[in-house]
Design an enzyme around this catalytic site. Structure first.
Site, PDB file in Angstrom:
ATOM      1  N   SER A  23       0.836  -1.213   0.000  1.00 50.97           N
ATOM      2  CA  SER A  23       0.000   0.000   0.000  1.00 50.97           C
ATOM      3  C   SER A  23       0.863   1.253   0.000  1.00 50.97           C
ATOM      4  CB  SER A  23      -0.925   0.004   1.220  1.00 50.97           C
ATOM      5  OG  SER A  23      -0.179  -0.196   2.413  1.00 50.97           O
ATOM      6  N   THR A 155     -39.924  26.005 -10.738  1.00 48.58           N
ATOM      7  CA  THR A 155     -40.209  24.639 -10.288  1.00 48.58           C
ATOM      8  C   THR A 155     -40.381  23.848 -11.585  1.00 48.58           C
ATOM      9  OG1 THR A 155     -42.607  24.925 -10.232  1.00 48.58           O
ATOM     10  CG2 THR A 155     -41.431  25.423  -8.195  1.00 48.58           C
ATOM     11  N   HIS A 156     -39.973  22.623 -11.597  1.00 49.66           N
ATOM     12  CA  HIS A 156     -40.000  21.797 -12.829  1.00 49.66           C
ATOM     13  C   HIS A 156     -39.198  22.453 -13.961  1.00 49.66           C
ATOM     14  CE1 HIS A 156     -43.465  19.657 -10.991  1.00 49.66           C
ATOM     15  NE2 HIS A 156     -43.780  20.865 -10.586  1.00 49.66           N
ATOM     16  N   SER A 277     -12.644  26.235 -26.784  1.00 50.30           N
ATOM     17  CA  SER A 277     -12.735  25.005 -27.564  1.00 50.30           C
ATOM     18  C   SER A 277     -11.573  24.968 -28.538  1.00 50.30           C
ATOM     19  CB  SER A 277     -14.059  24.990 -28.319  1.00 50.30           C
ATOM     20  OG  SER A 277     -13.950  24.192 -29.473  1.00 50.30           O
ATOM     21  N   LYS A 283     -16.374  29.647 -28.431  1.00 58.62           N
ATOM     22  CA  LYS A 283     -16.860  29.011 -27.204  1.00 58.62           C
ATOM     23  C   LYS A 283     -16.135  29.390 -25.927  1.00 58.62           C
ATOM     24  CE  LYS A 283     -19.018  25.493 -26.887  1.00 58.62           C
ATOM     25  NZ  LYS A 283     -19.288  24.078 -26.729  1.00 58.62           N
ATOM     26  N   ASN A 285     -16.402  27.571 -22.303  1.00 61.98           N
ATOM     27  CA  ASN A 285     -17.066  26.447 -21.634  1.00 61.98           C
ATOM     28  C   ASN A 285     -16.891  26.492 -20.116  1.00 61.98           C
ATOM     29  OD1 ASN A 285     -17.746  25.391 -24.164  1.00 61.98           O
ATOM     30  ND2 ASN A 285     -15.765  24.345 -24.313  1.00 61.98           N
ATOM     31  N   GLU A 290     -18.515  21.858 -14.627  1.00 60.28           N
ATOM     32  CA  GLU A 290     -18.860  20.525 -15.145  1.00 60.28           C
ATOM     33  C   GLU A 290     -18.036  19.438 -14.450  1.00 60.28           C
ATOM     34  OE1 GLU A 290     -19.517  20.588 -19.719  1.00 60.28           O
ATOM     35  OE2 GLU A 290     -18.324  22.330 -19.226  1.00 60.28           O
ATOM     36  N   TYR A 317      -9.201  -6.968  12.611  1.00 58.97           N
ATOM     37  CA  TYR A 317      -8.594  -6.457  11.386  1.00 58.97           C
ATOM     38  C   TYR A 317      -8.577  -7.504  10.289  1.00 58.97           C
ATOM     39  CZ  TYR A 317      -5.296  -4.573   8.021  1.00 58.97           C
ATOM     40  OH  TYR A 317      -4.733  -4.124   6.856  1.00 58.97           O
ATOM     41  N   GLN A 322      -7.305  -2.355   4.137  1.00 55.64           N
ATOM     42  CA  GLN A 322      -6.327  -1.502   3.461  1.00 55.64           C
ATOM     43  C   GLN A 322      -6.995  -0.731   2.314  1.00 55.64           C
ATOM     44  OE1 GLN A 322      -2.154  -2.862   2.995  1.00 55.64           O
ATOM     45  NE2 GLN A 322      -2.613  -2.901   0.815  1.00 55.64           N
ATOM     46  N   LYS A 325      -8.223   3.348   2.144  1.00 49.57           N
ATOM     47  CA  LYS A 325      -7.405   4.560   2.056  1.00 49.57           C
ATOM     48  C   LYS A 325      -7.558   5.375   0.783  1.00 49.57           C
ATOM     49  CE  LYS A 325      -4.304   2.721   5.291  1.00 49.57           C
ATOM     50  NZ  LYS A 325      -5.213   1.538   5.346  1.00 49.57           N
TER      51      LYS A 325
HETATM   52  N1  ARG Z   1      -1.152  -1.460   5.269  1.00 46.76           N
HETATM   53  C1  ARG Z   1      -2.070  -1.985   6.222  1.00 46.76           C
HETATM   54  C2  ARG Z   1      -3.430  -1.335   6.069  1.00 46.76           C
HETATM   55  O1  ARG Z   1      -3.480  -0.283   5.556  1.00 46.76           O
HETATM   56  C3  ARG Z   1      -1.599  -1.751   7.613  1.00 46.76           C
HETATM   57  C4  ARG Z   1      -2.117  -2.721   8.612  1.00 46.76           C
HETATM   58  C5  ARG Z   1      -1.552  -4.053   8.313  1.00 46.76           C
HETATM   59  N2  ARG Z   1      -1.848  -4.990   9.311  1.00 46.76           N
HETATM   60  C6  ARG Z   1      -1.726  -6.329   9.126  1.00 46.76           C
HETATM   61  N3  ARG Z   1      -2.000  -7.086  10.091  1.00 46.76           N
HETATM   62  N4  ARG Z   1      -1.375  -6.809   7.967  1.00 46.76           N
HETATM   63  O2  ARG Z   1      -4.449  -1.871   6.458  1.00 46.76           O
END
Ligand code: ARG
Length: 464
Positions: A23, A155-156, A277, A283, A285, A290, A317, A322, A325
């Site tokens: 990660s 409205t509408h 454009s 144009k 834009n 958007e 856990y 993971q 994130k």
């Molecule tokens: N990179 C892991 C996560 O974001 C950290 C926690 C890892 N823990 C484990 N027991 N593998 O979740």
């Protein structure tokens, strides 16, 4: 490369497998939070006598050095070390030697990562609340300049009744006020420390979770170690508040896109927030509006993504977590970017007062005024509605508006109508008369604006 957890293993995974499980490409965004969490943890370890003062000082020195390097972009993270936690621990050991390996005493990556996420969101949400306020301020200022600018209210998407353009803008102030409250509310549950929950069961070391929590500025600690490492509700709440905020921004984006079209021409967006454009030279834009409307989709996606990740997870856990994130980081970046753009877009947009005025006069949005006039003179509203409906039809057939009809023609529809009707039909008067609380009457809009300003200045709304 030997893993920090390599003791039990006889064979290493192939690089591409490591790559899949790592990660570090995204969780390096937590580098400062991870160091901050470690600094608090090591202080607590020293305070409780789990580590000696000398050991703790060495580790603290090493962590400070890493912080310095990280701020200069001098740490090159590796996939071989999987994530931010293991990367930093490996750097620390390189920095201070084997004593660095003592940092992880009484802690697990599971409470560590949760702590990082809590710290990260707490900081970002405070920043986001400030940006919402800046956006609200831009709205209030534009609204104040246009309290008496008339605009068709819809409205509408059909013209309904004339309104103050400032009133229309202020509607978004209140949406944003609720958004702010939602983020603030969520902060309460983000402001809790999971540190010291260990992998899931707590630890045999005589740690003091309250010490590290206090050092990190948390108001409390999780009461249950299993909940502490498995809870991602605070992220869900953040994603949910963000989704609603994006929905509000998307609605305003849609309105501004419509208003700046050739068909409406109610506003002109500043060049700074528009693009041209590559083929059509004429144009201009509204790309930024958007894009914000478009980015709403990904924020909703992140909310659903995480809800789905979590729904079947047994305690405590699981590596699935993971996946919490990237969506969270992307949401933080997306809403920060959108809020900044929007504040600038609203501040710099040119309101075409003449076009709005023209739109309000050349339509039937004063039809309710005539019906109310008849009703106030004793005609049941239902009948009044019918009479005015017929007059509107008559106007459409003769290609004119209600105020163009001579008094005799109006009287033919109802004897009760007198000369004063022409003033009643004026859109300015129609708006002014809507004095009901929260209505579009100019005085009411002014009141709203003062209440909004008080809120922005941190004053409580009055009870009246
Ligand atoms: N990179 C892991 C996560 O974001 C950290 C926690 C890892 N823990 C484990 N027991 N593998 O979740």
């Amino acid at each position: 490369m030997k893993k920090l957890w390599g003791g039990r293993f006889q064979k290493s995974a192939e690089e591409w497998v490591d790559e899949f499980g790592a990660s570090i490409h995204f969780d390096q965004e937590l580098v400062f939070e991870d160091i901050e969490g470690s600094l608090a943890h090591v202080s607590m370890l020293a305070e409780t006598g789990i580590l000696t003062k000398e050991e703790a000082d060495q580790i603290t020195g090493g962590l400070e050095a890493l912080k310095e390097k990280a701020s200069k972009g001098e740490l090159s993270f590796t996939v071989a070390q999987e994530d931010i936690h293991l990367n930093l621990e490996a750097f620390l050991i390189k920095e201070v030697g084997a004593v660095g390996g003592k940092l992880h005493t009484g802690r697990s990556r599971n409470d560590q990562v949760a702590t990082d996420m809590h710290l990260y969101l707490k900081k970002q949400v405070k920043h986001i609340i400030g940006l919402i306020e800046a956006f609200q301020k831009a709205i209030v200022e534009k609204a104040e300049a246009h309290v008496e600018t008339l605009a068709p209210g819809y409205t509408h998407l059909q013209r309904a009744q004339p309104i103050s353009f400032g009133h229309h803008l202020m509607a978004y102030f209140w949406m944003l006020e609720r958004d702010k409250e939602r983020f603030q509310e969520g902060l309460k549950r983000t402001d809790v420390s999971p540190l010291g929950a260990g992998a899931l069961a707590g630890t045999t070391f005589p740690i003091d979770r309250k010490v590290s929590a206090e050092l990190l500025g948390f108001s409390g600690v999780y009461a249950n170690s299993m909940d502490a490492v498995s809870d991602r509700d605070f992220i869900l709440e953040f994603l949910s508040a963000s989704s609603i905020l994006m929905m509000h921004m998307s609605r305003l984006a849609e309105e501004m896109i419509l208003w700046s079209s050739q068909e409406f021409q109610f506003i002109e967006m500043d060049d700074a927030f528009s693009t041209g454009s590559s083929i059509m030279p004429q144009k201009k834009n509204p790309d930024m509006a958007e894009l914000i409307r478009g980015k709403t989709g990904r924020v909703y996606g992140h909310l659903f993504g995480l809800l789905t990740v979590l729904k079947g997870l047994p305690l405590a856990y699981n590596k699935d977590m993971q996946e919490d994130k990237e969506g969270m980081f992307d949401t933080v970046h997306t809403i920060i970017g959108s809020l900044k753009i929007f504040a600038g877009m609203v501040e710099t947009m040119k309101v075409k007062v003449d076009r709005l005025e023209e739109a309000v006069h050349n339509d039937f949005s004063n039809a309710t005024e005539l019906a109310d006039y008849l009703a106030s003179k004793g005609i049941p509203f239902r009948e009044a509605h019918e009479i005015v409906g017929k007059l509107v039809l008559h106007c459409i057939q003769s290609q004119c508006y209600l105020a163009d009809l001579p008094l005799e023609e109006l009287k033919a529809a109802s004897e009760i109508i007198e000369e004063d009707i022409y003033q009643v039909l004026s859109p300015f008067e129609a708006v002014k008369r809507r004095k009901s609380l929260g209505g579009t009457g100019f005085e009411q809009v002014q009141l709203q604006i003062s209440a909004a300003r008080n809120l922005l200045n941190g004053k409580q709304p009055s009870k009246e």
